[in-house]
Design a protein around this motif. Sequence first.
Motif, PDB file in Angstrom:
ATOM      1  N   GLU A   1      26.326  11.334  -4.709  1.00 40.90           N
ATOM      2  CA  GLU A   1      24.882  11.431  -4.923  1.00 40.90           C
ATOM      3  C   GLU A   1      24.168  11.817  -3.632  1.00 40.90           C
ATOM      4  OE1 GLU A   1      24.399   8.135  -8.507  1.00 40.90           O
ATOM      5  OE2 GLU A   1      23.925   7.566  -6.451  1.00 40.90           O
ATOM      6  N   PHE A   2      23.418  12.904  -3.684  1.00 44.79           N
ATOM      7  CA  PHE A   2      22.664  13.355  -2.513  1.00 44.79           C
ATOM      8  C   PHE A   2      21.388  14.044  -2.986  1.00 44.79           C
ATOM      9  CE2 PHE A   2      21.280  16.192   0.810  1.00 44.79           C
ATOM     10  CZ  PHE A   2      21.378  15.385   1.926  1.00 44.79           C
ATOM     11  N   PRO A   3      20.266  13.724  -2.330  1.00 48.45           N
ATOM     12  CA  PRO A   3      20.130  12.705  -1.293  1.00 48.45           C
ATOM     13  C   PRO A   3      20.399  11.310  -1.844  1.00 48.45           C
ATOM     14  CG  PRO A   3      17.977  13.483  -1.988  1.00 48.45           C
ATOM     15  CD  PRO A   3      18.975  14.370  -2.653  1.00 48.45           C
ATOM     16  N   ILE A   4      20.623  10.377  -0.934  1.00 52.73           N
ATOM     17  CA  ILE A   4      20.899   9.013  -1.361  1.00 52.73           C
ATOM     18  C   ILE A   4      19.724   8.508  -2.187  1.00 52.73           C
ATOM     19  CG2 ILE A   4      21.230   6.647  -0.537  1.00 52.73           C
ATOM     20  CD1 ILE A   4      22.701   7.899   1.876  1.00 52.73           C
ATOM     21  N   PRO A   5      19.977   8.031  -3.397  1.00 56.84           N
ATOM     22  CA  PRO A   5      18.873   7.643  -4.281  1.00 56.84           C
ATOM     23  C   PRO A   5      18.146   6.390  -3.815  1.00 56.84           C
ATOM     24  CG  PRO A   5      20.972   7.070  -5.266  1.00 56.84           C
ATOM     25  CD  PRO A   5      21.290   7.863  -4.030  1.00 56.84           C
ATOM     26  N   THR A   6      16.889   6.279  -4.224  1.00 59.44           N
ATOM     27  CA  THR A   6      16.083   5.094  -3.939  1.00 59.44           C
ATOM     28  C   THR A   6      15.698   4.377  -5.230  1.00 59.44           C
ATOM     29  OG1 THR A   6      14.024   6.368  -3.989  1.00 59.44           O
ATOM     30  CG2 THR A   6      15.138   6.158  -1.854  1.00 59.44           C
TER      31      THR A   6
ATOM     32  N   MET B   1      -5.823  -1.140  -6.990  1.00 57.57           N
ATOM     33  CA  MET B   1      -4.879  -0.578  -7.949  1.00 57.57           C
ATOM     34  C   MET B   1      -4.429  -1.661  -8.917  1.00 57.57           C
ATOM     35  SD  MET B   1      -4.607   2.606  -7.044  1.00 57.57           S
ATOM     36  CE  MET B   1      -6.306   2.570  -6.446  1.00 57.57           C
ATOM     37  N   THR B   2      -4.440  -1.381 -10.191  1.00 57.95           N
ATOM     38  CA  THR B   2      -4.002  -2.350 -11.184  1.00 57.95           C
ATOM     39  C   THR B   2      -2.483  -2.384 -11.244  1.00 57.95           C
ATOM     40  OG1 THR B   2      -3.920  -0.784 -13.027  1.00 57.95           O
ATOM     41  CG2 THR B   2      -6.056  -1.784 -12.531  1.00 57.95           C
ATOM     42  N   THR B   3      -1.966  -3.422 -11.920  1.00 57.98           N
ATOM     43  CA  THR B   3      -0.510  -3.511 -12.070  1.00 57.98           C
ATOM     44  C   THR B   3       0.012  -2.429 -12.998  1.00 57.98           C
ATOM     45  OG1 THR B   3      -0.913  -5.215 -13.748  1.00 57.98           O
ATOM     46  CG2 THR B   3      -0.347  -5.956 -11.539  1.00 57.98           C
ATOM     47  N   ASN B   4      -0.868  -1.789 -13.749  1.00 52.85           N
ATOM     48  CA  ASN B   4      -0.443  -0.679 -14.602  1.00 52.85           C
ATOM     49  C   ASN B   4      -0.448   0.655 -13.862  1.00 52.85           C
ATOM     50  OD1 ASN B   4      -0.127  -2.271 -16.932  1.00 52.85           O
ATOM     51  ND2 ASN B   4      -2.329  -2.184 -17.346  1.00 52.85           N
ATOM     52  N   ASN B   5      -1.147   0.694 -12.739  1.00 50.62           N
ATOM     53  CA  ASN B   5      -1.305   1.967 -12.041  1.00 50.62           C
ATOM     54  C   ASN B   5      -1.377   1.760 -10.528  1.00 50.62           C
ATOM     55  OD1 ASN B   5      -1.742   4.742 -11.704  1.00 50.62           O
ATOM     56  ND2 ASN B   5      -3.963   4.472 -11.749  1.00 50.62           N
ATOM     57  N   PRO B   6      -0.273   1.329  -9.914  1.00 48.18           N
ATOM     58  CA  PRO B   6      -0.308   1.128  -8.465  1.00 48.18           C
ATOM     59  C   PRO B   6      -0.406   2.452  -7.720  1.00 48.18           C
ATOM     60  CG  PRO B   6       1.936   0.938  -9.266  1.00 48.18           C
ATOM     61  CD  PRO B   6       1.058   1.057 -10.485  1.00 48.18           C
ATOM     62  N   LEU B   7      -0.887   2.378  -6.506  1.00 45.98           N
ATOM     63  CA  LEU B   7      -0.897   3.535  -5.621  1.00 45.98           C
ATOM     64  C   LEU B   7       0.516   3.715  -5.071  1.00 45.98           C
ATOM     65  CD1 LEU B   7      -2.802   5.595  -4.147  1.00 45.98           C
ATOM     66  CD2 LEU B   7      -2.941   3.904  -2.301  1.00 45.98           C
ATOM     67  N   LYS B   8       1.090   4.900  -5.222  1.00 44.92           N
ATOM     68  CA  LYS B   8       2.446   5.155  -4.728  1.00 44.92           C
ATOM     69  C   LYS B   8       2.357   5.983  -3.456  1.00 44.92           C
ATOM     70  CE  LYS B   8       5.687   5.431  -7.725  1.00 44.92           C
ATOM     71  NZ  LYS B   8       6.504   4.236  -7.390  1.00 44.92           N
ATOM     72  N   VAL B   9       2.918   5.469  -2.371  1.00 45.00           N
ATOM     73  CA  VAL B   9       2.754   6.061  -1.048  1.00 45.00           C
ATOM     74  C   VAL B   9       4.121   6.305  -0.411  1.00 45.00           C
ATOM     75  CG1 VAL B   9       1.763   5.749   1.248  1.00 45.00           C
ATOM     76  CG2 VAL B   9       0.563   4.842  -0.757  1.00 45.00           C
ATOM     77  N   LEU B  10       4.307   7.453   0.187  1.00 43.35           N
ATOM     78  CA  LEU B  10       5.528   7.742   0.945  1.00 43.35           C
ATOM     79  C   LEU B  10       5.435   7.069   2.311  1.00 43.35           C
ATOM     80  CD1 LEU B  10       8.166   9.592   0.984  1.00 43.35           C
ATOM     81  CD2 LEU B  10       6.760  11.191   2.303  1.00 43.35           C
ATOM     82  N   TYR B  11       6.371   6.186   2.610  1.00 38.00           N
ATOM     83  CA  TYR B  11       6.342   5.544   3.925  1.00 38.00           C
ATOM     84  C   TYR B  11       7.487   5.992   4.830  1.00 38.00           C
ATOM     85  CZ  TYR B  11      10.028   2.069   2.699  1.00 38.00           C
ATOM     86  OH  TYR B  11      11.214   1.438   2.346  1.00 38.00           O
ATOM     87  N   LYS B  12       8.460   6.717   4.258  1.00 40.58           N
ATOM     88  CA  LYS B  12       9.589   7.149   5.077  1.00 40.58           C
ATOM     89  C   LYS B  12      10.325   8.272   4.371  1.00 40.58           C
ATOM     90  CE  LYS B  12      13.914   5.338   7.116  1.00 40.58           C
ATOM     91  NZ  LYS B  12      14.737   4.130   7.368  1.00 40.58           N
ATOM     92  N   GLU B  13      10.869   9.187   5.156  1.00 39.87           N
ATOM     93  CA  GLU B  13      11.738  10.224   4.616  1.00 39.87           C
ATOM     94  C   GLU B  13      12.904  10.403   5.581  1.00 39.87           C
ATOM     95  OE1 GLU B  13      11.563  14.822   2.886  1.00 39.87           O
ATOM     96  OE2 GLU B  13       9.739  13.832   3.594  1.00 39.87           O
ATOM     97  N   VAL B  14      14.114  10.390   5.039  1.00 37.20           N
ATOM     98  CA  VAL B  14      15.288  10.518   5.890  1.00 37.20           C
ATOM     99  C   VAL B  14      16.391  11.229   5.112  1.00 37.20           C
ATOM    100  CG1 VAL B  14      16.013   8.157   5.266  1.00 37.20           C
ATOM    101  CG2 VAL B  14      16.998   9.266   7.280  1.00 37.20           C
ATOM    102  N   ASN B  15      16.934  12.290   5.691  1.00 37.01           N
ATOM    103  CA  ASN B  15      18.046  13.036   5.083  1.00 37.01           C
ATOM    104  C   ASN B  15      17.786  13.383   3.623  1.00 37.01           C
ATOM    105  OD1 ASN B  15      19.506  12.870   7.509  1.00 37.01           O
ATOM    106  ND2 ASN B  15      20.383  10.897   6.944  1.00 37.01           N
ATOM    107  N   GLY B  16      16.569  13.784   3.345  1.00 38.60           N
ATOM    108  CA  GLY B  16      16.214  14.198   2.000  1.00 38.60           C
ATOM    109  C   GLY B  16      15.768  13.088   1.070  1.00 38.60           C
ATOM    110  N   SER B  17      15.970  11.835   1.467  1.00 42.13           N
ATOM    111  CA  SER B  17      15.525  10.708   0.646  1.00 42.13           C
ATOM    112  C   SER B  17      14.056  10.422   0.935  1.00 42.13           C
ATOM    113  CB  SER B  17      16.357   9.449   0.942  1.00 42.13           C
ATOM    114  OG  SER B  17      17.715   9.640   0.597  1.00 42.13           O
ATOM    115  N   LYS B  18      13.230  10.545  -0.087  1.00 38.63           N
ATOM    116  CA  LYS B  18      11.805  10.237   0.033  1.00 38.63           C
ATOM    117  C   LYS B  18      11.607   8.799  -0.428  1.00 38.63           C
ATOM    118  CE  LYS B  18      10.441  15.047  -0.806  1.00 38.63           C
ATOM    119  NZ  LYS B  18       9.944  15.314   0.548  1.00 38.63           N
ATOM    120  N   ILE B  19      11.168   7.941   0.479  1.00 36.11           N
ATOM    121  CA  ILE B  19      11.137   6.507   0.209  1.00 36.11           C
ATOM    122  C   ILE B  19       9.678   6.055   0.104  1.00 36.11           C
ATOM    123  CG2 ILE B  19      12.043   4.271   0.881  1.00 36.11           C
ATOM    124  CD1 ILE B  19      14.007   5.766   2.726  1.00 36.11           C
TER     125      ILE B  19
END
Length: 331
Positions: free
Chosen positions: A186-191, A1-19
């Motif tokens: 703010e809910f879910p807690i922002p990331t 993945m280039t610095t212009n287009n990284p791969l974005k991956v969900l590694y955790k979800e808690v109380n509605g916050s997708k991290i």
Amino acid sequence: MTTNNPLKVLYKEVNGSKITTDVYLPPSQASSPQKYPIVIDIHGGAFMLGHSGMVSIPQVNDCLDRGWIVLVPNHRLCPGVNLLNGPMQDIRDLLSWIHDGSLDAILKGQGSYQADLENVAAFGTSSGGHLALSLGFGVKTPPKAILSLYGAVNFSNSLWWKELPHVAAKLPKDLSPSFLQRVYDEFPIPTDSSVSLEGQTESGVSKGPDFSKPRDAFAFTQIAGGTVLDAIYPAGQTTDREYDLVDPARNVTADFPPTYIVHGQSDTMVPIELSRQFLGILKDAGVKCGMTEVPGEEHTFAAMMEVGSKTWWLQREGFDFLEGIIGRGPQ
């Protein structure tokens, strides 16, 4: 993945916050799987601001040139969650996510990449430096090496409660307590937040905070008033008021990972004396360590430094330290 287009991956979800974490891959022409060192790069923002798109891309590129896979994670932002249960827990969970095979499962679809779990390192700027250091204790498998760029440490030092008039001068005079308290709604807690402590934005254009937003106003009010610690780790949320669970300086033992520090000598937000004290604690414990002091640089200099400048080469000594421990990836 280039610095212009990284791969974005969900590694955790808690109380509605997708991290999520951004994943950057170094160039590879290999036809068979090869192992690459993993480096976690954590953004700054006083634990209340910023997101993964606001790290130094020149630093990411330097890591990629060394053959490292770079993970740039988001984490939940205080104050809706405290430092221990929010940012620290999220980054620790990312480290566990790497070691439980989840990263390799992602890499299988990207070619010949495998995670070298024997060579994982972490670094970060400002609050991200603290979070990198926090992987050195309280985890099952700490990183092999850590780099802190002007990271937050030594929370018992009175400097943490010092008012910063130069920050207060930028605040509007009409910020009401009720307006500032809206950050807790703010809910879910922002990331992520649109403005980092460095002043970067998603478009890469530098500008100041937007004080019409409760989060920006709240964060800079705490910074100006010397009340950041009370905002991110308030009394009453824990019985441990003395920060034993969250301050890396209180958790250094002989088996703490090798650690390097880079800090600007003109830092008015996290004074360099805090890092000097932390270096002394590392040395007293027998931890392999080092420090580069960068003349004339204020807080958050990594965001604005020019590649090839004196500052660039000085801060790069921290990455050379990491390379001396985790090595280079396949070239």
